[in-house]
Enzyme design. Structure first.
Site, mmCIF file in Angstrom:
data_model
loop_
_atom_site.group_PDB
_atom_site.id
_atom_site.type_symbol
_atom_site.label_atom_id
_atom_site.label_comp_id
_atom_site.label_asym_id
_atom_site.label_seq_id
_atom_site.Cartn_x
_atom_site.Cartn_y
_atom_site.Cartn_z
ATOM 1 N N GLU A 117 0.811 -1.219 0.000
ATOM 2 C CA GLU A 117 0.000 0.000 0.000
ATOM 3 C C GLU A 117 0.839 1.262 0.000
ATOM 4 O OE1 GLU A 117 -0.614 -2.625 1.908
ATOM 5 O OE2 GLU A 117 -2.551 -3.310 1.111
ATOM 6 N N HIS A 119 -11.620 -4.707 9.025
ATOM 7 C CA HIS A 119 -12.200 -4.605 7.674
ATOM 8 C C HIS A 119 -13.566 -3.922 7.698
ATOM 9 C CE1 HIS A 119 -9.180 -7.699 6.724
ATOM 10 N NE2 HIS A 119 -9.395 -7.459 5.458
HETATM 11 C C1 LIG Z 1 -2.628 -4.527 4.307
HETATM 12 C C2 LIG Z 1 -3.575 -5.377 3.551
HETATM 13 N N1 LIG Z 1 -3.643 -5.243 2.207
HETATM 14 C C3 LIG Z 1 -4.525 -5.993 1.511
HETATM 15 C C4 LIG Z 1 -5.333 -6.892 2.128
HETATM 16 C C5 LIG Z 1 -6.347 -7.710 1.341
HETATM 17 N N2 LIG Z 1 -5.898 -9.102 1.237
HETATM 18 C C6 LIG Z 1 -6.297 -10.041 2.106
HETATM 19 S S1 LIG Z 1 -5.568 -11.512 1.850
HETATM 20 C C7 LIG Z 1 -4.690 -10.909 0.555
HETATM 21 C C8 LIG Z 1 -3.753 -11.811 -0.196
HETATM 22 C C9 LIG Z 1 -2.626 -12.244 0.639
HETATM 23 O O1 LIG Z 1 -1.768 -13.056 -0.107
HETATM 24 P P1 LIG Z 1 -0.678 -13.942 0.599
HETATM 25 O O2 LIG Z 1 0.103 -13.114 1.551
HETATM 26 O O3 LIG Z 1 0.078 -14.639 -0.461
HETATM 27 O O4 LIG Z 1 -1.515 -14.965 1.477
HETATM 28 P P2 LIG Z 1 -2.523 -16.106 0.968
HETATM 29 O O5 LIG Z 1 -3.887 -15.508 0.940
HETATM 30 O O6 LIG Z 1 -2.094 -16.577 -0.362
HETATM 31 O O7 LIG Z 1 -2.447 -17.165 2.012
HETATM 32 C C10 LIG Z 1 -4.990 -9.560 0.338
HETATM 33 C C11 LIG Z 1 -4.431 -8.736 -0.735
HETATM 34 C C12 LIG Z 1 -5.226 -6.986 3.533
HETATM 35 N N3 LIG Z 1 -6.029 -7.816 4.232
HETATM 36 N N4 LIG Z 1 -4.334 -6.241 4.211
#
Ligand SMILES: Cc1ncc(C[n+]2csc(CCOP(=O)(O)OP(=O)(O)O)c2C)c(N)n1
Ligand SMILES: [Mg+2]
Lengths: 336, 327
Positions: A70, A139
């Site tokens: 971000e 959220h």
């Molecule tokens: C700071 C922040 N940015 C964006 C999100 C939205 N979001 C939730 S899960 C996710 C993907 C995360 O990917 P990864 O770290 O690879 O974990 P995975 O879901 O694949 O286990 C995103 C973008 C969030 N919760 N927090």
């Protein structure tokens, strides 16, 4: 509002989420140096579907998927806007503003001032606010005052599909950084939305229900709760005027003061926690500019002073609603 | 160098993986039936990582988790009843219904929370590791995070500080190839997140995250090293999530192919481990079946407990915003 709709032969209904898509699309058609950047905005069409179809129409250069970074994403918007682009930046949830707050508070908001007016930052940031979907404390927040407290930034919170589209267009045409804070609970809400481009002027409130003896100033989704409350109250003989604030920074004090001068009673309703919420500012402005017109103290409704709880049982009593508004108005008027 | 894990360890690893799988399948079903509100990020397919790492930890060691956090808490010894109750938003849950799936936690088990903020965990684990040394304990802290999270500044700051102070901290990257709907190749140019260790002067290790023994052994080495005061390791486990980003079927977005999913499912960490256990003569099919029926009984019990539990009282809304002296 009515003018733009009048210009259109057949009124058309769109959902709030489709109105967002259309607003962004109009901006991309109008401004060749505009692009969208954010997490999952391209391939996935936005985590809420709010950018669906845009990648196909505008291509990867203009609909840009970013890493989960971000601070980088908002920095991209600041830097690109400083040197000639008009970025539309998506920060998925307003709760994530903490990740990029320095880019916002110390860079975006202040650069023009610190540089003696020599830089212009026409950047638009879109983000989702609001509770009511059991998405828990990280959220569901309404953090508009974090942003409205920063000189140099504008903040709007559209409550309807019409305003969502018109606010996005106005924000993108504005040469200042503008945050358009959208409400995730309202994504499916339907309303009239004209085709083509039109602006909801930033800094203007709208009287969405005229009334004679009580003014309710509501923000974002609370506008719909205030309208419901107004229906209930009309059965009790209270003729409520509902004002949709629409813009938090700048705030349209005049529209509110003119209403108070007529109704002599006021209440401000928002979803953010009451303490330190924008309601306090609005009440202060009313008492400053219309004290002599008031027949009762101006009330405030916001969320209780706690993080947003997960359990539906607690979230239900946490988020202000029409019943609470009715109770508060009756209390103010001494009705039982 | 590494001793063959004992029969007991192998059986425990299996049990933990089965516990996670059964818990998650039930949770996914209950979400689809709208009995669980909000959003669930399920851990199915990734069980070998939590199980292999946690096998090396005691309740005193700490972990930080992610939005995909149920598996971590189960592996840390989480109680199904309290977990389901939390997911159901009941006052008997681990967080008294205030946190839900994305914030489920338990301090007694050293589980410092699932996290709704991507990249939220690593700095907290680094801080816990700092305290572990400051307080002269032998505890270690483990941060779980995704490939997507490795692009957050918070991850980089935490690793740098842990390396600088040589903290008893282990960074475990669960690389499932996607951050939400974005494939890894579209969010970073590297293939191995472990490469980032080099930038901070610590070891970076890549391991097959579908192989519970490989994870167990790599984690043991990293954890031993941390306990001996030699500093952090970045351990990357290659894995795949069998369900969608949110829930089971998710939003129905078309971002990965059926062939890719099937290819990974063939490497199901539990099925392949069970074949191995039978081959090694550690367990019979009958014993394996018994594990499932026992665990499923516990799932049923947990769900029943959650369904029978009360929602929090309105008066609880304002509790625990602050701690109150003497309370
Ligand atoms: C700071 C922040 N940015 C964006 C999100 C939205 N979001 C939730 S899960 C996710 C993907 C995360 O990917 P990864 O770290 O690879 O974990 P995975 O879901 O694949 O286990 C995103 C973008 C969030 N919760 N927090
Ligand atoms: Mg991932």
């Amino acid at each position: 509002m009515s003018e733009a709709i009048k210009g259109n032969a057949e009124p058309r209904e769109l959902t709030y989420v489709a109105a967002i898509t259309e607003g962004v699309r109009e901006v991309l058609l109008e401004q060749s140096n505009a692009f969208v950047a954010g997490e999952d905005v391209a391939g996935a069409g936005g985590p809420f579907g709010q950018y669906s179809g845009l990648l196909t129409e505008f291509g990867e250069d203009r609909i840009v998927d970013t890493p989960i970074s971000e601070k980088g994403i908002v920095g991209l918007g600041v830097g690109a806007s400083a040197v000639g682009c008009r970025p539309i930046i998506d920060v998925m949830f307003v709760d994530f503003m903490g990740e990029c707050m320095d880019e916002i508070a110390n860079q975006m908001a202040k650069m023009r001032y610190m540089f003696g007016g020599s830089v212009t930052l026409p950047v638009t940031v879109l983000s989702m606010t609001g509770a009511g979907m059991s998405m828990a404390a990280q959220h569901s927040q309404s953090l508009e005052v974090w942003l409205a407290h920063l000189p140099g930034i504008k903040v709007v919170m559209p409550a309807t599909p019409y305003d969502a589209k018109g606010s996005i267009i106005a924000a993108a045409r504005d040469d200042n950084p503008v945050f358009v804070l959208l409400n995730k609970v309202s994504l499916g809400l339907k309303g009239e939305v004209p085709e083509g481009t039109y602006e909801v002027e930033i800094g203007t409130a709208e009287v969405v229900r005229p009334g004679t003896n009580f003014t309710i100033v509501a923000i974002s989704r609370m506008v719909h709760e205030a309208l419901k409350a107004a229906d209930t109250l009309s059965e009790l003989g209270v003729d409520v005027e509902v004002i949709d604030a629409r813009s938090i920074q700048p705030f349209d004090t005049d529209t509110v003061i003119n209403s108070i001068k007529k109704t002599h009673h006021g209440l401000v309703v928002h979803e953010a926690v009451e303490f330190g919420g924008i309601g306090g500012e609005i009440v202060a402005q009313i008492q400053d500019k219309a004290f002599d017109y008031l027949d009762a103290p101006v009330g405030r409704i916001g969320a209780p002073f706690s993080p947003v709880p997960f359990s539906p049982a607690l979230e239900k009593i946490y988020v202000p609603d029409a019943d609470l508004i009715v109770t508060k108005v009756k209390e103010t008027l001494g009705l039982s | 160098m590494s001793k063959q894990p004992t029969k007991k360890v192998l059986q425990e690893l299996h049990l933990t993986m089965v516990r996670i799988r059964c818990f998650e399948n039930a949770a996914g079903r209950l979400m689809e039936e709208a009995k669980i509100p909000g959003a669930l990020h399920l851990y199915v397919g990734e069980e070998a990582i939590a199980s292999g790492v946690m096998q090396n930890l005691s309740n005193d060691d700490q972990i930080t988790s992610t939005h995909r956090g149920h598996g971590h808490l189960v592996a840390k010894g989480g109680d199904f009843s309290k977990m389901f109750a939390e997911l159901f938003g009941r006052s008997t849950g681990y967080c008294r219904g205030k946190g839900g799936s994305m914030h489920v936690s338990n301090m007694e088990l050293g589980m410092l929370g699932a996290n709704g903020i991507v990249g939220g965990g690593p700095p907290i684990a680094m801080g816990a590791a700092f305290a572990n040394r400051f307080l002269k304990t032998k505890k270690v802290a483990v941060a779980f995070f995704g490939d997507g999270a490795s692009n957050e500044g918070s991850f980089h700051e935490a690793v740098n500080m842990a390396a600088l102070y040589k903290l008893p901290c282990i960074f475990v990257c669960e690389n499932n190839g996607y951050g939400e709907y974005t494939p890894q190749a579209k969010h970073q140019t590297i293939v191995d997140v472990a490469d980032r260790a080099g930038g901070y002067g610590i070891p970076g290790v890549v391991v097959d995250g579908m192989d519970v023994i490989a994870v167990f052994e790599a984690a043991r080495e990293a954890i031993d090293r941390a306990r001996k005061g030699k500093g952090p390791t970045l351990l990357e486990c290659k894995t795949y999530r069998f369900y969608d980003h949110v829930g089971v079927r998710g939003m129905g977005l078309n971002y990965r192919t059926d062939e890719e999913l099937e290819k990974w499912k063939k490497r199901d960490p539990i099925q392949s481990f069970e074949a191995e256990l039978i081959k090694l003569g550690v367990m019979t099919q009958k014993q394996i079946d018994k594990v499932y029926s026992k665990v499923n009984d516990l799932v049923e019990e947990g769900v029943q407990f959650a369904e029978d539990s009360p929602f929090p009282e309105p008066s609880e809304l304002l509790e625990d915003v602050y701690c109150v002296k003497g309370a």
